[in-house]
Design a protein around this motif. Structure first.
Motif, PDB file in Angstrom:
ATOM      1  N   GLU A   1      -4.576   0.282   7.980  1.00 39.29           N
ATOM      2  CA  GLU A   1      -3.241  -0.254   7.741  1.00 39.29           C
ATOM      3  C   GLU A   1      -2.104   0.605   8.295  1.00 39.29           C
ATOM      4  O   GLU A   1      -1.062   0.093   8.657  1.00 39.29           O
TER       5      GLU A   1
ATOM      6  N   SER B   1       0.578  -4.754   2.718  1.00 39.81           N
ATOM      7  CA  SER B   1      -0.843  -4.510   2.966  1.00 39.81           C
ATOM      8  C   SER B   1      -1.347  -5.194   4.215  1.00 39.81           C
ATOM      9  O   SER B   1      -2.356  -4.795   4.768  1.00 39.81           O
TER      10      SER B   1
ATOM     11  N   LEU C   1       0.855  -1.178   0.000  1.00 38.64           N
ATOM     12  CA  LEU C   1       0.000   0.000   0.000  1.00 38.64           C
ATOM     13  C   LEU C   1       0.892   1.228   0.000  1.00 38.64           C
ATOM     14  O   LEU C   1       1.985   1.227   0.575  1.00 38.64           O
TER      15      LEU C   1
ATOM     16  N   ASN D   1      -1.057   4.631  -5.725  1.00 41.73           N
ATOM     17  CA  ASN D   1      -1.262   3.188  -5.833  1.00 41.73           C
ATOM     18  C   ASN D   1      -0.025   2.457  -6.335  1.00 41.73           C
ATOM     19  O   ASN D   1      -0.089   1.285  -6.710  1.00 41.73           O
TER      20      ASN D   1
ATOM     21  N   SER E   1      -5.306  -5.186  10.830  1.00 44.13           N
ATOM     22  CA  SER E   1      -6.299  -5.321   9.770  1.00 44.13           C
ATOM     23  C   SER E   1      -7.707  -5.496  10.332  1.00 44.13           C
ATOM     24  O   SER E   1      -7.903  -5.990  11.446  1.00 44.13           O
TER      25      SER E   1
ATOM     26  N   GLU F   1     -10.298   5.099  -0.731  1.00 44.92           N
ATOM     27  CA  GLU F   1      -9.189   4.151  -0.565  1.00 44.92           C
ATOM     28  C   GLU F   1      -8.117   4.727   0.349  1.00 44.92           C
ATOM     29  O   GLU F   1      -7.542   4.009   1.180  1.00 44.92           O
TER      30      GLU F   1
ATOM     31  N   ASN G   1      -7.075   2.956   3.837  1.00 43.76           N
ATOM     32  CA  ASN G   1      -5.696   2.547   4.101  1.00 43.76           C
ATOM     33  C   ASN G   1      -5.161   3.171   5.379  1.00 43.76           C
ATOM     34  O   ASN G   1      -4.491   2.511   6.179  1.00 43.76           O
TER      35      ASN G   1
END
Length: 408
Positions: A51, A196, A3, A26, A202, A43, A47
């Motif tokens: 994350e 990721s 990521l 990305n 997570s 996104e 993230n």
């Protein structure tokens, strides 16, 4: 799979750090990839929330994030603490009654609001009283236009001069009355990347922990899923494939979880975790893991070990996980807090679970003599093994085929 986030520092007059603008990326290519703004915002937010450690990402300072109107109207801004984030309202956002009410609501929640790429053309007058920070693309405006903004708002709003590229730009912006500065003179956006999956951070791990409790709470499971739009979609898509759809389509998170039940919910979570780790580019690895999981579960059933079926399934599903993670297997299993017999089976090959895993590995490598020895030791008909493998293969094909269909 990695990521990526880019961050560009924003400085005070004394060149101390005020915060970072956080930008969607990305890949390692340091420019916006040209995707839809709303998707990029979602996104990026996902993230950061699932994350990355926000405080580490911003060194404990403010994080500036661009918001489209639709995302601004959603629950996503509320997932960030108001002391951490500066909500940037994009220059193309249309001000209407709904937006005004939303801005008032966010101010009551004590969020800091900024206008991005401000040009002083009157479009934002109706919400100006709620705005804390105004960002100006300094070197793209004429000297008179940028001075006009400063004369109007100096001492009333905090003014950010963007696109500061030289010492001369900085000196002029300071003289005009701007008090925050951003641009290549200080630093270009710097890419920050990570694998990721840091399992303990997570959404899947949090779901796993809740589902693994002695008395799992469907309400808690629902709350975890609700903050992750992608996860919510995956659950409903999973339920509404031909594998599970029986009559009316399921549209609520809690009803989906109740329909699945805890056992199948745990399986779904672990499969998602595995697929996230392996990434879409290597979906075959996740599929091979599912084949092993079903094979071992059915093997326990045939051996009359019904109490070991769930553990056998997990051993099979996790048997390839260290192939794709940088961490060793011990670290991964510690994070997942799995029972000792699962750990022993995966690490040492101990017990009936370890021997069953060895059996499937031997079958995959066409070591028929070893497979026959296993069957004889545990009182199985050797001819049963190939039919069991075929069943597991067909099951995995069906699951992955249905999930692909659900994405169409």
């Amino acid at each position: 799979m990695k990521l990526y986030i880019a961050r560009q520092p924003i400085f005070n007059k004394d060149k101390t750090l005020f915060g970072y603008e956080l930008l969607y990326r990305n890949s390692e290519k340091n420019y916006f990839p040209g995707i839809d703004d709303e998707l990029a915002t979602k996104e990026l937010a996902s993230n950061i929330l699932t994350e990355f450690d926000f405080s580490l990402l911003t060194n404990g300072k403010y994080g500036f994030i661009n918001f489209t109107k639709d995302v601004l109207m959603s629950e996503i801004p509320l997932l960030f603490h108001p002391q951490n984030i500066v909500i940037e309202i994009l220059e193309d956002v249309v001000v209407d009654e709904a937006l005004i009410e939303r801005i008032k609501f966010l101010k009551k929640k004590q969020y800091i609001l900024a206008l991005d790429d401000f040009v002083n053309d009157g479009r934002f007058e109706r919400i100006m009283s709620f705005i804390d920070i105004i960002k100006v693309e300094y070197t793209l405006l004429s000297p008179e236009e940028r001075k006009k903004v400063a004369r109007r708002f100096k001492g009333v709003k905090r003014l950010v001069a963007e696109r500061i590229e030289t010492q001369e730009d900085l000196s002029m912006a300071m003289a005009d009355g701007y008090d925050l500065f951003q641009g290549y003179f200080f630093s270009k956006p710097i890419i920050v990347s990570k694998n990721s999956i840091t399992i303990t951070q997570s959404s899947y791990f949090r779901l796993w922990r809740e589902a693994s409790k002695e008395a799992p709470d469907f309400n808690s499971l629902e709350e975890i899923i609700k903050v992750d739009v992608g996860l919510m979609h995956k659950l409903l898509a999973h339920l509404n494939t031909i594998m599970f759809y029986r009559g009316n389509r399921i549209t609520s998170i809690k009803s989906a979880l109740v329909y699945l039940g805890i056992k199948n919910t745990k399986r779904w979570i672990m499969l998602l975790l595995l697929r996230e780790i392996t990434s879409n580019e290597n979906d075959e690895l996740a599929k091979q893991s599912l084949i092993r999981a079903v094979f071992m579960e059915k093997l326990m059933e045939e051996m009359g070990r019904e109490n070991d079926m769930q553990d056998a399934y997990l051993v099979g599903l996790l048997s390839k996980i260290d192939n794709v993670l940088e961490d060793n297997l011990n670290v991964i299993l510690n994070e997942l807090e799995l029972p000792n017999k699962i750990r022993s089976a995966l690490i040492k090959g101990d017990g009936v679970l370890g021997k069953s895993l060895e059996c499937i590995r031997n079958y995959e490598q066409s070591n028929w003599g070893k497979v026959a020895e296993f069957a004889q030791k545990y009182g199985l008909n050797p001819e049963y093994i190939p039919s069991l493998y075929l069943f597991s293969l067909e099951y995995a094909d069906k699951v992955f085929g249905c999930e692909a269909l659900a994405k169409l």
